[in-house]
Design an enzyme around this catalytic site. Structure first.
Site, PDB file in Angstrom:
ATOM      1  CG  ASP A   1      41.837  34.005  40.872  1.00  0.00           C
ATOM      2  OD1 ASP A   1      41.802  32.986  41.586  1.00  0.00           O
ATOM      3  OD2 ASP A   1      41.002  34.924  40.958  1.00  0.00           O
TER       4      ASP A   1
ATOM      5  NE  ARG B   1      40.317  33.238  43.940  1.00  0.00           N
ATOM      6  CZ  ARG B   1      39.916  34.428  44.348  1.00  0.00           C
ATOM      7  NH1 ARG B   1      39.566  34.613  45.590  1.00  0.00           N
ATOM      8  NH2 ARG B   1      39.865  35.447  43.508  1.00  0.00           N
TER       9      ARG B   1
END
Ligand SMILES: [Zn+2]
Length: 251
Positions: free
Chosen positions: A175, A177
């Site tokens: 991930d 982000r």
């Protein structure tokens, strides 16, 4: 550089709608609100829409920023935006979603994930709740790996890799982000805490750690089908998403 001066009327109209938000790297220019009637399950609902742009230059002379727009190719870079509903600035109780862009799910209605469903459903939840915001984060495609890499990851997934394995195989972390700009924009729009619409406790923690004032979490249950069952199961088994009755999460 063009030498034509910006029309003073154009500048007057625009500069009232621009807010400067300072960051470590420069500034975010937030533009809005703009009235945006939206077709939500066949009903027209009016949201207030804002869009933002990062820039190294920090100035309150917005003419300088507007002047640059036609010479930088912004269409080649995606910008993020936010839909606001109700009295988001002062309302006591607001719900919000940080939605990661999903070209295949949101635009094409792909059934490989349930992003498109979650996008529309969270907009509906916000409207029903009365106050809230939906952040649409344009640099979050494929959990931050980008659309082209997501296409590669999908090919691997067609060859028995799960979502997490596919991202790792391509050299990405699971991930990638980052929410810091979205949180800055949120804080410019509202100072009170918000309830986050998500099934992902890691996302809730990440946002809390990044300084988002969160008062709670609201799950968002979705659109399970034979096409995304495996993907959603990976979210639960590998990415720590919570499973409530009946259905599965993705976000
Ligand atoms: Zn998706």
């Amino acid at each position: 550089m063009k030498d034509t001066k910006l029309d003073s009327k154009v500048l007057d109209v625009l500069q009232d709608k621009i807010q400067l938000i300072k960051t470590e790297k420069g500034a975010i220019y937030l533009v809005g609100p703009i009235r945006l009637p939206v077709n939500l399950y066949g009903e027209t609902v009016v949201f207030q829409w804002y869009c933002w742009l990062n820039c190294n230059e920090v100035t309150e002379d917005f003419e300088r920023i507007i002047d640059k727009l036609s010479s930088v190719n912004l269409a080649e870079l995606q910008q993020s935006s936010v839909l606001v509903y109700g009295d988001f600035t002062y309302g006591e109780d607001a719900i919000m979603r940080m939605h990661s862009i999903c070209h295949t799910g949101d635009i094409f209605g792909s059934k490989r994930c349930d992003c498109g469903f979650q996008l529309k459903r969270s907009m509906k939840m916000i409207v029903e709740h009365g106050t809230g915001a939906l952040f649409y984060l344009a640099n979050h495609e494929g959990r931050g790996i980008g659309l082209f890499s997501k296409a590669m990851a999908y090919i691997l997934q067609e060859n028995n890799y799960d979502t997490v394995e596919a991202n790792h195989a391509l050299g990405f972390v699971d991930d990638a982000r980052n929410y810091s700009d979205a949180i800055r924009v949120l804080k410019a729009l509202r100072s009170k805490p918000v309830t986050l619409i998500t099934n992902n406790p890691k996302k809730l923690d990440a946002l809390k750690n990044a300084g988002l004032p969160v008062s709670g979490r609201k799950p968002l249950w979705g659109d399970v089908s034979e096409y995304n069952e495996k993907y959603l199961q990976t979210k639960i088994n590998r990415s720590g998403h919570l499973k409530d009755e009946g259905t599965c999460p993705n976000d």
